[in-house]
Design a protein around this motif. Structure first.
Motif, PDB file in Angstrom:
ATOM      1  N   THR A 217      -4.191  -4.335   6.880  1.00 45.65           N
ATOM      2  CA  THR A 217      -4.030  -4.507   5.074  1.00 45.65           C
ATOM      3  C   THR A 217      -5.591  -4.193   4.412  1.00 45.65           C
ATOM      4  OG1 THR A 217      -4.712  -6.603   5.295  1.00 45.65           O
ATOM      5  CG2 THR A 217      -2.463  -6.800   5.248  1.00 45.65           C
ATOM      6  N   ASP A 218      -5.467  -3.800   3.090  1.00 49.23           N
ATOM      7  CA  ASP A 218      -6.656  -2.963   2.743  1.00 49.23           C
ATOM      8  C   ASP A 218      -6.042  -3.646   1.087  1.00 49.23           C
ATOM      9  OD1 ASP A 218      -7.952  -0.129   1.280  1.00 49.23           O
ATOM     10  OD2 ASP A 218      -8.739  -2.493   2.132  1.00 49.23           O
ATOM     11  N   TYR A 219      -6.914  -4.306   0.185  1.00 48.04           N
ATOM     12  CA  TYR A 219      -7.136  -4.610  -1.151  1.00 48.04           C
ATOM     13  C   TYR A 219      -8.240  -3.709  -1.752  1.00 48.04           C
ATOM     14  CZ  TYR A 219      -4.641  -8.435   1.382  1.00 48.04           C
ATOM     15  OH  TYR A 219      -3.592  -8.973   2.303  1.00 48.04           O
ATOM     16  N   ALA A 220      -7.562  -3.880  -3.406  1.00 53.94           N
ATOM     17  CA  ALA A 220      -8.376  -3.585  -4.081  1.00 53.94           C
ATOM     18  C   ALA A 220      -9.778  -4.285  -4.170  1.00 53.94           C
ATOM     19  CB  ALA A 220      -7.524  -3.604  -5.534  1.00 53.94           C
ATOM     20  N   ASP A 221     -10.992  -3.572  -4.991  1.00 52.60           N
ATOM     21  CA  ASP A 221     -11.626  -4.578  -4.559  1.00 52.60           C
ATOM     22  C   ASP A 221     -11.423  -5.703  -5.803  1.00 52.60           C
ATOM     23  OD1 ASP A 221     -15.120  -2.533  -4.194  1.00 52.60           O
ATOM     24  OD2 ASP A 221     -13.463  -3.420  -3.078  1.00 52.60           O
TER      25      ASP A 221
ATOM     26  N   TYR B 286       8.697   1.438   5.577  1.00 54.04           N
ATOM     27  CA  TYR B 286       7.487   1.283   6.189  1.00 54.04           C
ATOM     28  C   TYR B 286       6.060   0.616   5.659  1.00 54.04           C
ATOM     29  CZ  TYR B 286      10.910   3.634   9.508  1.00 54.04           C
ATOM     30  OH  TYR B 286      12.013   4.137   9.943  1.00 54.04           O
ATOM     31  N   ALA B 287       4.878   1.569   5.035  1.00 52.93           N
ATOM     32  CA  ALA B 287       4.048   1.785   4.662  1.00 52.93           C
ATOM     33  C   ALA B 287       4.423   0.582   3.267  1.00 52.93           C
ATOM     34  CB  ALA B 287       3.133   1.943   4.914  1.00 52.93           C
ATOM     35  N   MET B 288       4.046  -0.349   3.005  1.00 53.53           N
ATOM     36  CA  MET B 288       4.779  -1.400   1.395  1.00 53.53           C
ATOM     37  C   MET B 288       2.776  -1.270   0.664  1.00 53.53           C
ATOM     38  SD  MET B 288       7.554  -3.094   1.966  1.00 53.53           S
ATOM     39  CE  MET B 288       8.649  -2.497   0.316  1.00 53.53           C
TER      40      MET B 288
ATOM     41  N   TYR C  68      -2.209   3.500   1.946  1.00 55.20           N
ATOM     42  CA  TYR C  68      -2.354   4.336   1.500  1.00 55.20           C
ATOM     43  C   TYR C  68      -2.996   3.688  -0.357  1.00 55.20           C
ATOM     44  CZ  TYR C  68       1.005   6.749   4.518  1.00 55.20           C
ATOM     45  OH  TYR C  68       1.932   7.434   5.840  1.00 55.20           O
ATOM     46  N   HIS C  69      -3.547   4.134  -0.730  1.00 52.89           N
ATOM     47  CA  HIS C  69      -3.692   4.059  -1.988  1.00 52.89           C
ATOM     48  C   HIS C  69      -3.654   4.406  -3.641  1.00 52.89           C
ATOM     49  CE1 HIS C  69      -6.076   2.969   1.801  1.00 52.89           C
ATOM     50  NE2 HIS C  69      -6.796   1.110   0.384  1.00 52.89           N
TER      51      HIS C  69
ATOM     52  N   ILE D  22       0.251  -2.556   2.825  1.00 51.98           N
ATOM     53  CA  ILE D  22       0.109  -3.408   4.304  1.00 51.98           C
ATOM     54  C   ILE D  22       1.054  -2.282   4.807  1.00 51.98           C
ATOM     55  CG2 ILE D  22       2.049  -3.888   3.589  1.00 51.98           C
ATOM     56  CD1 ILE D  22       1.197  -6.579   5.624  1.00 51.98           C
ATOM     57  N   ASN D  23       1.299  -1.895   6.254  1.00 55.84           N
ATOM     58  CA  ASN D  23       1.679  -1.301   6.854  1.00 55.84           C
ATOM     59  C   ASN D  23       3.212  -1.261   7.891  1.00 55.84           C
ATOM     60  OD1 ASN D  23       0.212  -2.542   8.843  1.00 55.84           O
ATOM     61  ND2 ASN D  23      -0.059  -1.149  10.456  1.00 55.84           N
TER      62      ASN D  23
END
Length: 120
Positions: A54-58, A28-30, A101-102, A47-48
Motif C-alpha cells: 500500500t502507499d499513501y499521500a503524506d 488488479y491495482a486499485m 499507482y499514483h 493498493i496492489n
C-alpha cells in the motif's frame, strides 16, 4: 468494469468514516483519489492486487487505511482523525495491472465519487 463508491457523509473533525467501492468485475491495482472544490483530483492511497503493498499521500499517512476484499470485489478506505481539509469528493479507481499507482492516467476505471464533508 464498473465501480460504485459509497460511504461518504458529513462528520465532525476528529471523527471517522469508511468508504467502500464495489467492482462489477475483476480488478488488479486499485486506489482512492480526492477532489476538493476548485482543486485538481489528487492521489490519496493505493493498493496492489494481493493487498500486501500500500502507499499513501503524506497528508493522510497514519490516519487513513486502504484495504480490499477480493472475494467481495470491494475496496475500502478507513478514514480516522478526519480534518476539515479532508473535505472532498472521493473517487475510487482500478487498473488492469497490478502495482502501486499514483497518477490518474495509470488507472483504467473510475467510480462516480462520494462526498466527504468534515465540519470544524
Amino acid at each position: 468494469v464498473q465501480l460504485q463508491a459509497s460511504g461518504g457523509g458529513l462528520v465532525q473533525a476528529g471523527g471517522s468514516l469508511r468508504l467502500s467501492c464495489a467492482a462489477s468485475g475483476r480488478t488488479y491495482a486499485m486506489g482512492w483519489f480526492q477532489q476538493a472544490p476548485g482543486k485538481e483530483r489528487e492521489f490519496v492511497a493505493a493498493i496492489n492486487w494481493s493487498g500486501d503493498k500500500t502507499d499513501y499521500a503524506d497528508s493522510v499517512k497514519g490516519r487513513f487505511t486502504i484495504s480490499r476484499d477480493n472475494a467481495r470485489r470491494t475496496l475500502y478506505l478507513q478514514m480516522n482523525s478526519l480534518k476539515p481539509e479532508d473535505t472532498a469528493v472521493y473517487y475510487c479507481a482500478a487498473s488492469r495491472y497490478s502495482s502501486i499507482y499514483h497518477t490518474e492516467t495509470q488507472y483504467d476505471y473510475w467510480g462516480q465519487g462520494t462526498q466527504v464533508t468534515v465540519s470544524s
